[in-house]
Design a protein around this motif. Sequence first.
Motif, mmCIF file in Angstrom:
data_model
loop_
_atom_site.group_PDB
_atom_site.id
_atom_site.type_symbol
_atom_site.label_atom_id
_atom_site.label_comp_id
_atom_site.label_asym_id
_atom_site.label_seq_id
_atom_site.Cartn_x
_atom_site.Cartn_y
_atom_site.Cartn_z
ATOM 1 N N UNK A 305 0.032 -1.131 -0.006
ATOM 2 C CA UNK A 305 0.052 0.443 0.389
ATOM 3 C C UNK A 305 0.860 1.320 -0.093
ATOM 4 N N UNK A 306 1.972 1.213 1.288
ATOM 5 C CA UNK A 306 2.884 2.103 1.123
ATOM 6 C C UNK A 306 3.301 2.486 -0.557
ATOM 7 N N UNK A 307 4.170 1.472 -0.990
ATOM 8 C CA UNK A 307 4.256 1.427 -2.820
ATOM 9 C C UNK A 307 3.873 2.050 -3.330
ATOM 10 N N UNK A 308 2.764 2.075 -3.523
ATOM 11 C CA UNK A 308 1.866 2.057 -4.916
ATOM 12 C C UNK A 308 0.876 3.078 -4.309
ATOM 13 N N UNK A 309 0.324 3.415 -2.887
ATOM 14 C CA UNK A 309 -1.117 4.711 -2.855
ATOM 15 C C UNK A 309 -0.082 5.056 -1.750
ATOM 16 N N UNK A 310 1.105 5.391 -1.724
ATOM 17 C CA UNK A 310 1.208 6.854 -0.426
ATOM 18 C C UNK A 310 0.544 7.400 -0.138
ATOM 19 N N UNK A 311 0.306 8.258 1.234
ATOM 20 C CA UNK A 311 -0.172 9.015 1.895
ATOM 21 C C UNK A 311 0.830 10.574 1.337
ATOM 22 N N UNK A 312 1.882 10.447 1.345
ATOM 23 C CA UNK A 312 2.743 11.408 1.169
ATOM 24 C C UNK A 312 4.502 10.730 0.745
ATOM 25 N N UNK A 313 3.722 10.951 -0.509
ATOM 26 C CA UNK A 313 4.971 10.221 -1.816
ATOM 27 C C UNK A 313 6.063 11.055 -1.681
ATOM 28 N N UNK A 314 7.118 10.363 -1.828
ATOM 29 C CA UNK A 314 8.559 10.950 -2.017
ATOM 30 C C UNK A 314 9.009 11.849 -2.579
ATOM 31 N N UNK A 315 8.757 11.396 -3.867
ATOM 32 C CA UNK A 315 8.869 12.112 -4.785
ATOM 33 C C UNK A 315 8.494 13.066 -5.591
ATOM 34 N N UNK A 316 7.386 13.078 -4.531
ATOM 35 C CA UNK A 316 6.556 14.756 -5.493
ATOM 36 C C UNK A 316 6.632 16.245 -4.831
ATOM 37 N N UNK A 317 7.372 15.818 -3.326
ATOM 38 C CA UNK A 317 7.957 17.267 -2.544
ATOM 39 C C UNK A 317 6.585 17.648 -1.581
ATOM 40 N N UNK A 318 6.683 18.233 -0.995
ATOM 41 C CA UNK A 318 5.721 19.417 -0.826
ATOM 42 C C UNK A 318 4.618 20.385 -1.072
ATOM 43 N N UNK A 319 3.134 19.955 -1.547
ATOM 44 C CA UNK A 319 2.252 20.017 -2.402
ATOM 45 C C UNK A 319 2.022 20.978 -1.658
ATOM 46 N N UNK A 320 2.228 22.672 -0.881
ATOM 47 C CA UNK A 320 1.294 23.350 -0.132
ATOM 48 C C UNK A 320 2.658 24.228 -0.121
#
Length: 371
Positions: A305-320
């Motif tokens: 679940x963490x690999x495919x649908x992480x609540x805080x995707x590692x590579x996507x940075x901070x979205x705020x």
Amino acid sequence: MKTVALNTSERMLFALLRASLHQKEAELAFFQQVLEEDWRQCYRLAAKQGVMALAWDGIITLPADLQPPRALKLTWGMAVQDYEAKYARYCRTIQELSAFYAEHGIVTVQMKGVGLSSYYPVPAHREGGDIDIFTFSVDKSKMTDAEANCLADELMIQQGIEVELHSYKHSNFYYKGIPIENHKFFLNVEHYPVAVQVNELLKQCLQPQATKLLEGECNILTPSSAFNTLFLAFHASQHYGSGIALHHLCDWAMLVKRYGLQLPQELTDKHFLGAIAAFTQLCNRYLGTEVEVTGGKELADEILEEILHSRFPHKEGVPVKGKWNIFIYKTRRFLYMSKVSNRILYLPLWKRIWKSVVAHVCHPETIFQTE
């Protein structure tokens, strides 16, 4: 936790990886009546998870009418060619660096990275990032291992290469444009209590051996399979909650398929052993391995679940945006990562908080970074 429900593109990707890793035809049922968008999502997922080139090996086993649309297939194939060129450059670079160090009495062992590629049916399709090396002395009567490790960094500095020495674990530098980590310790021994024991076990089973790459063109030293068992498991565990991906599982699948589980009796940490069992369960369930293992099923679902649908995707940075929103987001992410990480590598929350505070005091510019 219930078994993770996979969508169409995820099922497609796992089918491609099973075909690739085991050199067999992909299961046709997963590719019949799929949409063009399913293929596009599959490509994006493969690239994100670091398995794009491996998935390609599964694609070419499919009948022409079940393969991706022509435009996407061309894009995919060209990306694989680019990676093959990158892989060859990495192989030649680590051989060149190893030979240079050898002239100065330094042994260079290549950990993970291209060294693991020999486990794969198509070595050039194992995707990687930097090059991790462990350096020590050829002749300890002339130079200690610690002195050899320091000399390896000094030799780079003498060539005008900038070497970052901020970490007790390893130094960082770029050699011929390729990122290198020169390890002083194998693991984060100052962070996780279990790392101290595992680091000592790794020293005992390093046992460097000659490995040929690029069909014999390049020769490097790599660790033993027993070393890789511990090192790969710990490396993947460290990424749980902060960037674990399918390429970590593929490495594990190729290792246990060839050598089985090689676990020393001295290893007793229940959290780490649980992680090893969970990784193996995932490989058996989704990547086609057949390794006997007990336990770890519930944790395996959590990891996937963490690999495919992480609540805080590692590579996507901070979205705020905005300092207050960034602070709140990072606090929530920190608490989440601490919770999931403790399932594998236990560390009391107060220690995690203290280490985070120290890190941010030393590097205050990172507090409100969004990348």
